[in-house]
Scaffold this motif. Structure first.
Motif, PDB file in Angstrom:
ATOM      1  N   PHE A 126       0.815  -1.120  -0.162  1.00  0.00           N
ATOM      2  CA  PHE A 126       0.102  -0.021  -0.205  1.00  0.00           C
ATOM      3  C   PHE A 126       0.955   1.236   0.015  1.00  0.00           C
ATOM      4  CE2 PHE A 126      -4.529  -0.174   0.252  1.00  0.00           C
ATOM      5  CZ  PHE A 126      -4.793   1.195   0.510  1.00  0.00           C
ATOM      6  N   ASN A 127       0.506   2.170  -0.931  1.00  0.00           N
ATOM      7  CA  ASN A 127       1.326   3.520  -0.803  1.00  0.00           C
ATOM      8  C   ASN A 127       0.534   4.557   0.346  1.00  0.00           C
ATOM      9  OD1 ASN A 127       3.350   2.924  -2.933  1.00  0.00           O
ATOM     10  ND2 ASN A 127       1.520   2.520  -4.131  1.00  0.00           N
ATOM     11  N   ASP A 128       1.378   5.393   0.811  1.00  0.00           N
ATOM     12  CA  ASP A 128       0.996   6.351   1.415  1.00  0.00           C
ATOM     13  C   ASP A 128       1.766   7.657   1.393  1.00  0.00           C
ATOM     14  OD1 ASP A 128       2.562   5.866   3.486  1.00  0.00           O
ATOM     15  OD2 ASP A 128       1.368   4.124   4.412  1.00  0.00           O
ATOM     16  N   GLU A 129       1.617   8.487   2.102  1.00  0.00           N
ATOM     17  CA  GLU A 129       2.567   9.659   2.457  1.00  0.00           C
ATOM     18  C   GLU A 129       3.892   9.538   2.603  1.00  0.00           C
ATOM     19  OE1 GLU A 129       0.943  12.958   4.657  1.00  0.00           O
ATOM     20  OE2 GLU A 129      -0.808  13.055   3.620  1.00  0.00           O
ATOM     21  N   GLY A 130       4.105   8.455   3.563  1.00  0.00           N
ATOM     22  CA  GLY A 130       5.438   8.175   4.003  1.00  0.00           C
ATOM     23  C   GLY A 130       6.230   6.850   3.196  1.00  0.00           C
ATOM     24  N   TRP A 131       5.228   6.355   2.373  1.00  0.00           N
ATOM     25  CA  TRP A 131       5.822   5.151   1.558  1.00  0.00           C
ATOM     26  C   TRP A 131       5.112   5.198   0.174  1.00  0.00           C
ATOM     27  CZ3 TRP A 131       9.154   1.456   1.893  1.00  0.00           C
ATOM     28  CH2 TRP A 131       9.038   0.139   1.277  1.00  0.00           C
ATOM     29  N   SER A 132       6.480   4.959  -0.979  1.00  0.00           N
ATOM     30  CA  SER A 132       6.093   4.706  -2.314  1.00  0.00           C
ATOM     31  C   SER A 132       6.710   3.559  -3.196  1.00  0.00           C
ATOM     32  CB  SER A 132       6.711   6.168  -3.147  1.00  0.00           C
ATOM     33  OG  SER A 132       8.055   6.341  -2.772  1.00  0.00           O
ATOM     34  N   GLY A 133       7.002   2.568  -2.267  1.00  0.00           N
ATOM     35  CA  GLY A 133       7.539   1.455  -2.785  1.00  0.00           C
ATOM     36  C   GLY A 133       6.668   0.365  -2.854  1.00  0.00           C
ATOM     37  N   GLY A 134       5.242   0.557  -2.728  1.00  0.00           N
ATOM     38  CA  GLY A 134       4.346  -0.498  -2.817  1.00  0.00           C
ATOM     39  C   GLY A 134       3.791  -0.888  -4.434  1.00  0.00           C
ATOM     40  N   LEU A 135       2.845  -1.403  -4.512  1.00  0.00           N
ATOM     41  CA  LEU A 135       2.581  -1.890  -5.839  1.00  0.00           C
ATOM     42  C   LEU A 135       1.931  -0.497  -6.686  1.00  0.00           C
ATOM     43  CD1 LEU A 135       1.493  -4.634  -7.553  1.00  0.00           C
ATOM     44  CD2 LEU A 135      -0.800  -3.877  -6.782  1.00  0.00           C
ATOM     45  N   VAL A 136       2.361  -0.278  -7.837  1.00  0.00           N
ATOM     46  CA  VAL A 136       2.271   0.850  -8.541  1.00  0.00           C
ATOM     47  C   VAL A 136       0.842   1.278  -8.438  1.00  0.00           C
ATOM     48  CG1 VAL A 136       2.222   1.992 -10.681  1.00  0.00           C
ATOM     49  CG2 VAL A 136       4.140   0.391 -10.345  1.00  0.00           C
ATOM     50  N   GLY A 217       6.412   0.565  -6.865  1.00  0.00           N
ATOM     51  CA  GLY A 217       6.480   1.896  -6.983  1.00  0.00           C
ATOM     52  C   GLY A 217       7.800   2.517  -6.841  1.00  0.00           C
ATOM     53  N   LYS A 218       8.027   3.843  -7.192  1.00  0.00           N
ATOM     54  CA  LYS A 218       9.647   4.176  -7.305  1.00  0.00           C
ATOM     55  C   LYS A 218      10.379   4.050  -5.881  1.00  0.00           C
ATOM     56  CE  LYS A 218       7.904   8.999  -6.068  1.00  0.00           C
ATOM     57  NZ  LYS A 218       8.003  10.430  -6.568  1.00  0.00           N
ATOM     58  N   GLY A 219       9.569   4.242  -4.819  1.00  0.00           N
ATOM     59  CA  GLY A 219      10.453   4.015  -3.460  1.00  0.00           C
ATOM     60  C   GLY A 219      10.893   2.624  -3.111  1.00  0.00           C
ATOM     61  N   TYR A 220      10.375   1.597  -4.077  1.00  0.00           N
ATOM     62  CA  TYR A 220      10.761   0.433  -3.976  1.00  0.00           C
ATOM     63  C   TYR A 220      12.637   0.004  -4.160  1.00  0.00           C
ATOM     64  CZ  TYR A 220      11.151  -4.856  -4.769  1.00  0.00           C
ATOM     65  OH  TYR A 220      11.465  -6.068  -4.710  1.00  0.00           O
ATOM     66  N   LEU A 221      13.040   0.763  -5.107  1.00  0.00           N
ATOM     67  CA  LEU A 221      14.308   0.766  -5.269  1.00  0.00           C
ATOM     68  C   LEU A 221      15.239   1.379  -4.147  1.00  0.00           C
ATOM     69  CD1 LEU A 221      16.879   0.417  -7.211  1.00  0.00           C
ATOM     70  CD2 LEU A 221      16.408   2.480  -8.272  1.00  0.00           C
TER      71      LEU A 221
END
Length: 262
Positions: A126-136, A217-221
């Motif tokens: 799940f993506n939220d304000e503090g995390w962008s590494g989830g499913l696109v 998402g981009k935060g995954y890398l």
């Protein structure tokens, strides 16, 4: 192929081959145990005992709506380990299978685990304000829409080897996955957050990432680049997507064998 009955009366199918130290192979959502064809052959040749499990609602196991939760799958794994009286197992989980391994450590600790291998799985989908590494693009306001699109996402960059493709087509024709029936499990998977669990891992863990995976998402890398710590080692396989174990099984096998053998 054999099976056992879980404590909540669901029949789970698995294969159990070879002797020696046990390696348990765990598929992702909608996967089947036959996906591990090349890993099983390699591990058996090296003298390991190789066990591959079909989750409930998957493959040759009972297709049921009963208890389709990640924590229940972790309990199923625990019951398999107890039934086979295993000690010091090596757990290899792809995608959702990795999520189940993390759930297992929460419920049962590390007593029976020698090491862990996680294949291309985000600790939080799940993506939220503090995390962008989830499913696109997955957020609260589009959860149902995205979950319905997941079965149609392109997971791999490289084509699957023809020999394995023939095997998988036969298995899936015999035991097709019911996406409507399994949707509850998918939703539960999407809502999990294992970030703290991963930080707390207390056994050697190898994290295998596909360099061309496109579902995160981009935060995954950034997350992957921070994984190297006391217990976790990151390996990135080039020119493969979300399924490196079938896209480039030779490179994948070489890396996991090096890790397992220490």
């Amino acid at each position: 192929m054999t099976s056992f009955i879980t404590s909540d009366k669901v029949k789970l199918s698995y294969t159990d081959q070879g002797d020696g130290q046990a390696v348990i192979l765990l598929t992702g959502y909608a996967g089947v145990k036959e996906e591990w064809y090349y890993q099983s052959a390699c591990l058996l040749e090296l003298g390991f005992r190789v066990i591959a499990l079909d989750w409930r609602c998957h493959g040759a196991s009972t297709h049921t709506a009963k208890n389709l939760k990640i924590m229940r799958l972790a309990a199923d794994l625990h019951e398999l380990i107890l039934n086979l009286k295993l000690r010091g197992v090596r757990l290899i989980g792809h995608s959702m299978g990795g999520s189940v391994i993390w759930a297992y450590t929460v419920l049962f600790g590390y007593q029976n685990i020698d090491c862990i291998i996680i294949i291309d799985e985000s600790p939080k989908l799940f993506n939220d304000e503090g995390w962008s590494g989830g499913l696109v693009n997955l957020k609260w306001d589009n959860l149902l829409m995205i979950s319905e699109q997941i079965p149609f996402l392109k997971m791999n960059k490289q084509p699957i080897d023809n020999e394995l493709r023939v095997i998988l087509n036969g298995v899936k024709k015999l035991n097709p996955f019911d996406f409507d029936l399994g949707h509850e499990l998918l939703i539960d998977h999407l809502l999990q957050d294992w970030c703290q669990v991963v930080r707390d891992i207390k056994v050697p863990q190898l994290f295998v990432k596909g360099a061309c995976t496109s579902i995160w998402g981009k935060g995954y890398l950034d997350y992957c680049e921070q994984l190297n710590n006391e217990f976790t080692t990151l390996v990135t396989l080039n020119n493969v997507g979300h399924m490196p174990q079938v896209e480039d099984y030779k490179s994948f096998n070489s890396n996991i064998i090096s890790f397992i053998k220490g």
